[in-house]
Motif scaffolding. Structure first.
Motif, PDB file in Angstrom:
ATOM      1  N   ASN A   1      33.296  55.889  27.558  1.00  0.00           N
ATOM      2  CA  ASN A   1      33.776  54.538  27.849  1.00  0.00           C
ATOM      3  C   ASN A   1      33.229  53.523  26.830  1.00  0.00           C
ATOM      4  O   ASN A   1      33.947  52.651  26.353  1.00  0.00           O
ATOM      5  CB  ASN A   1      33.360  54.149  29.270  1.00  0.00           C
TER       6      ASN A   1
ATOM      7  N   ILE B   1      38.239  46.905  24.089  1.00  0.00           N
ATOM      8  CA  ILE B   1      38.535  46.765  25.517  1.00  0.00           C
ATOM      9  C   ILE B   1      37.191  46.576  26.211  1.00  0.00           C
ATOM     10  O   ILE B   1      36.269  47.349  25.967  1.00  0.00           O
ATOM     11  CB  ILE B   1      39.225  48.031  26.073  1.00  0.00           C
TER      12      ILE B   1
ATOM     13  N   GLN C   1      35.882  45.984  33.637  1.00  0.00           N
ATOM     14  CA  GLN C   1      36.861  44.917  33.892  1.00  0.00           C
ATOM     15  C   GLN C   1      36.218  43.686  34.509  1.00  0.00           C
ATOM     16  O   GLN C   1      36.746  42.584  34.390  1.00  0.00           O
ATOM     17  CB  GLN C   1      38.015  45.432  34.758  1.00  0.00           C
TER      18      GLN C   1
ATOM     19  N   CYS D   1      27.510  50.407  41.487  1.00  0.00           N
ATOM     20  CA  CYS D   1      27.802  51.197  40.288  1.00  0.00           C
ATOM     21  C   CYS D   1      26.555  51.797  39.648  1.00  0.00           C
ATOM     22  O   CYS D   1      26.224  51.480  38.496  1.00  0.00           O
ATOM     23  CB  CYS D   1      28.562  50.369  39.245  1.00  0.00           C
TER      24      CYS D   1
ATOM     25  N   SER E   1      40.714  46.380  30.443  1.00  0.00           N
ATOM     26  CA  SER E   1      39.748  47.227  31.134  1.00  0.00           C
ATOM     27  C   SER E   1      40.176  47.348  32.598  1.00  0.00           C
ATOM     28  O   SER E   1      40.586  46.364  33.211  1.00  0.00           O
ATOM     29  CB  SER E   1      38.367  46.584  31.014  1.00  0.00           C
ATOM     30  N   ALA E   2      40.102  48.567  33.156  1.00  0.00           N
ATOM     31  CA  ALA E   2      40.766  48.787  34.447  1.00  0.00           C
ATOM     32  C   ALA E   2      39.987  49.723  35.378  1.00  0.00           C
ATOM     33  O   ALA E   2      40.506  50.725  35.848  1.00  0.00           O
ATOM     34  CB  ALA E   2      42.182  49.320  34.211  1.00  0.00           C
ATOM     35  N   GLY E   3      38.750  49.378  35.652  1.00  0.00           N
ATOM     36  CA  GLY E   3      37.944  50.177  36.578  1.00  0.00           C
ATOM     37  C   GLY E   3      38.007  49.627  37.993  1.00  0.00           C
ATOM     38  O   GLY E   3      38.537  48.546  38.233  1.00  0.00           O
ATOM     39  N   PRO E   4      37.426  50.379  38.950  1.00  0.00           N
ATOM     40  CA  PRO E   4      37.506  50.008  40.369  1.00  0.00           C
ATOM     41  C   PRO E   4      36.548  48.875  40.742  1.00  0.00           C
ATOM     42  O   PRO E   4      35.492  48.731  40.133  1.00  0.00           O
ATOM     43  CB  PRO E   4      37.062  51.283  41.079  1.00  0.00           C
TER      44      PRO E   4
ATOM     45  N   VAL F   1      35.176  56.059  38.593  1.00  0.00           N
ATOM     46  CA  VAL F   1      33.836  55.742  38.105  1.00  0.00           C
ATOM     47  C   VAL F   1      33.726  54.254  37.770  1.00  0.00           C
ATOM     48  O   VAL F   1      34.451  53.750  36.912  1.00  0.00           O
ATOM     49  CB  VAL F   1      33.462  56.605  36.885  1.00  0.00           C
ATOM     50  N   GLY F   2      32.847  53.578  38.504  1.00  0.00           N
ATOM     51  CA  GLY F   2      32.642  52.150  38.296  1.00  0.00           C
ATOM     52  C   GLY F   2      32.038  51.890  36.929  1.00  0.00           C
ATOM     53  O   GLY F   2      31.115  52.576  36.512  1.00  0.00           O
ATOM     54  N   GLY F   3      32.594  50.893  36.253  1.00  0.00           N
ATOM     55  CA  GLY F   3      32.061  50.544  34.935  1.00  0.00           C
ATOM     56  C   GLY F   3      32.585  51.418  33.817  1.00  0.00           C
ATOM     57  O   GLY F   3      32.025  51.443  32.732  1.00  0.00           O
ATOM     58  N   ALA F   4      33.684  52.142  34.099  1.00  0.00           N
ATOM     59  CA  ALA F   4      34.302  52.937  33.032  1.00  0.00           C
ATOM     60  C   ALA F   4      35.720  52.426  32.783  1.00  0.00           C
ATOM     61  O   ALA F   4      36.658  53.192  32.564  1.00  0.00           O
ATOM     62  CB  ALA F   4      34.300  54.418  33.397  1.00  0.00           C
ATOM     63  N   GLY F   5      35.862  51.105  32.805  1.00  0.00           N
ATOM     64  CA  GLY F   5      37.180  50.477  32.756  1.00  0.00           C
ATOM     65  C   GLY F   5      37.954  50.700  31.471  1.00  0.00           C
ATOM     66  O   GLY F   5      39.189  50.758  31.490  1.00  0.00           O
ATOM     67  N   ALA F   6      37.254  50.841  30.349  1.00  0.00           N
ATOM     68  CA  ALA F   6      37.949  51.070  29.080  1.00  0.00           C
ATOM     69  C   ALA F   6      38.549  52.472  29.077  1.00  0.00           C
ATOM     70  O   ALA F   6      39.708  52.676  28.708  1.00  0.00           O
ATOM     71  CB  ALA F   6      36.984  50.884  27.906  1.00  0.00           C
ATOM     72  N   LEU F   7      37.754  53.434  29.530  1.00  0.00           N
ATOM     73  CA  LEU F   7      38.206  54.831  29.603  1.00  0.00           C
ATOM     74  C   LEU F   7      39.385  54.967  30.564  1.00  0.00           C
ATOM     75  O   LEU F   7      40.403  55.592  30.250  1.00  0.00           O
ATOM     76  CB  LEU F   7      37.030  55.698  30.076  1.00  0.00           C
TER      77      LEU F   7
ATOM     78  N   SER G   1      41.513  52.792  31.498  1.00  0.00           N
ATOM     79  CA  SER G   1      42.727  52.093  31.048  1.00  0.00           C
ATOM     80  C   SER G   1      43.638  53.017  30.245  1.00  0.00           C
ATOM     81  O   SER G   1      44.853  52.813  30.188  1.00  0.00           O
ATOM     82  CB  SER G   1      42.353  50.864  30.209  1.00  0.00           C
ATOM     83  N   LYS G   2      43.051  54.033  29.641  1.00  0.00           N
ATOM     84  CA  LYS G   2      43.838  54.969  28.814  1.00  0.00           C
ATOM     85  C   LYS G   2      44.778  55.839  29.658  1.00  0.00           C
ATOM     86  O   LYS G   2      45.691  56.461  29.132  1.00  0.00           O
ATOM     87  CB  LYS G   2      42.897  55.869  27.999  1.00  0.00           C
TER      88      LYS G   2
ATOM     89  N   PRO H   1      41.505  60.055  36.556  1.00  0.00           N
ATOM     90  CA  PRO H   1      40.461  60.880  37.183  1.00  0.00           C
ATOM     91  C   PRO H   1      39.769  60.159  38.336  1.00  0.00           C
ATOM     92  O   PRO H   1      39.213  59.079  38.161  1.00  0.00           O
ATOM     93  CB  PRO H   1      39.475  61.114  36.023  1.00  0.00           C
TER      94      PRO H   1
END
Lengths: 280, 182
Positions: free
Chosen positions: A54, A63, A67, A183, B75-78, B124-130, B132-133, B160
């Motif tokens: 990430n 990016i 978010q 998190c 960025s698109a994480g939970p 996975v929280g804080g993995a928003g860039a990953l 988003s793909k 995932p």
């Protein structure tokens, strides 16, 4: 006496907001990488691997790492021999935040009124802490703070008789309550002493200190090490899905307090512990 | 166990998902977080039709960052699911089959999941860039004025997620933490 124009302050804050949200500082990054090696849970290892990937994607494709690009927390240490010209300082700081969040494609996560909840649409205002210090420079720290972890933070007014044990219990209980919501792996800032609001600001400040720089006070340094060790025995692990690496680091800041009190603040941050510092 | 499933899905699919499964989701899902949930909940209270049909669908608790030119989404994480707990049982009673977020849920939500055969996934929280793909298209379909909190329709490919709470109420947060506690 040195003169600093507000335009310079705005420009720097704009850049720092963007930088903080795209690139993690080396201390946090290195703890994620070493944590991946140490983690015993296979799923935990996989999650830490995702966090590593990430960070690479964030830097490469610009990016944001997360978010939740946060509320902009600003620490302004202003040299007492500095003269600021160009308009109100607070406006200059918020203009920097406004430009940074717009130009960096960062999320606008601020509502103007806590009950009416209408988005300000430019992520202002920031939360600004001023300190007047000796010298003729301005030190700015920008720490965008996400609220998944902020919501799990606490201030606890302990009694002097609770002592070190009471502090430990307060921190551990806060971490256990936070669990997967914050998190993990987390970074934990602890403020001990002062009064109700002082300990909270100390805890926030502790989050901006480099994780490889322990407290200069021997008994506090020992407490930092012991608490991190205890936290990593809770089993919460990466993502809260079980494992050893529950926290990447824990910093404590202290301040004198009243004979009747022992305030403790625990400010929880996620692994995206962002902080950028510049000296003007 | 790794599983590939398509969304939306039905009770039969939900029953095959167990706490601890690693799942890749492909298909159409919807985003909604705090403000959109509140608005939907109030609309239901007034007897109005919702802008999305929740039946058999999955909601992702997400408020993305803005997309740059040429990107589908930022960025698109939970986000933390517990803030949606107040509104969730009502949506589950209307047929919502799955939720993607992070963090604990209330006993009321878990009971409603068991009653209605639904599943709760964590991303996975804080993995928003990953993450988003894995999003191939994103379109605001309701509550545009809410900005990042608007309801979006997303097309996802192999997103995932991990089954944290299954339709029998098994909770990975509880069992996995105990396993590593010292």
């Amino acid at each position: 006496m040195r003169t600093i124009h507000t335009d310079v302050i705005t420009k720097n804050i704009r850049e720092m907001c963007i930088e903080a949200n795209l690139y993690l500082a080396d201390d946090v990054k290195n703890r994620i990488l070493s944590g991946k090696e140490k983690e015993e849970s296979a799923l935990g290892k996989q999650i830490l691997g995702q966090l590593e990937q990430n960070m690479e994607i964030a830097a490469q494709d610009e990016i944001p790492i997360c978010q939740d690009t946060g509320m902009a927390i600003v620490f302004m240490n202003i040299g007492q021999d500095v003269h600021i010209e160009g308009g109100p300082l607070e406006d200059a700081i918020n203009e920097g935040i406004r430009q940074g969040y717009r130009d960096g494609y960062l999320r606008k996560s601020v509502v103007a009124d806590p009950l009416l909840r209408e988005n300000t649409k430019d992520n202002t205002p920031g939360i600004i802490h001023y300190a007047i210090v000796p010298g003729e420079s301005i030190e700015i720290t920008i720490a965008p703070k996400g609220f998944g972890s902020e919501n799990m933070s606490r201030v606890i007014m302990l009694k002097p008789a609770d002592g070190e044990e009471g502090v430990k219990n307060a921190v551990l209980e806060t971490v256990r309550l936070a669990g997967p919501n914050a998190c993990p792996p987390m970074v934990i800032g602890v403020g001990i002493g002062g009064d109700f609001e002082k300990c909270a600001i100390l805890a926030k400040k502790a989050l901006t200190r480099n994780l490889d720089t322990p407290s200069p006070l021997p008994h506090i340094r020992k407490l930092e090490e012991e608490l991190l060790d205890e936290i990593n025995k809770t089993g919460i692990g990466p993502g809260g899905l079980g494992g050893r690496i529950t926290a990447l680091g824990l910093n404590i800041e202290t301040y004198p307090t009243h004979i009747a009190g022992l305030p403790v603040a625990v400010n929880i941050c996620c692994h995206v512990n962002r902080h950028v510092k510049r000296i003007l | 166990m790794d599983k590939h499933i398509s969304v939306p899905f039905t009770n039969e699919v939900v029953k095959e998902l167990h706490a601890g499964d690693y799942v890749y989701l492909t298909g159409t899902i919807y985003t909604a977080r705090d403000a959109a949930h509140k608005r939907m909940y109030e609309a239901i209270g007034r007897g109005e039709t919702l802008p999305i049909d929740v039946n058999n669908n999955v909601i992702y608790y997400l408020g993305p960052t803005p997309a740059r030119e040429g990107q589908v989404i930022g960025s698109a994480g939970p986000t933390t699911s517990s803030r949606m707990d107040k509104y969730t049982p009502t949506l589950l009673d209307m047929g919502l089959k799955g939720m993607i977020g992070k963090g604990k849920r209330t006993p009321q939500v878990i009971e409603a999941m068991k009653k209605n055969t639904a599943v709760y996934f964590a991303a996975v929280g804080g993995a928003g860039a990953l993450l988003s793909k894995c999003i191939k298209s994103a379109e605001v379909i309701a509550y545009d004025d809410l900005g990042t909190e608007a309801i979006r329709r997303l097309t996802v490919e192999d997103l995932p997620v991990i089954v944290v709470i299954d339709c029998e109420g098994n909770n990975l947060y509880e069992t996995a933490t105990k396993e590593y506690e010292r």
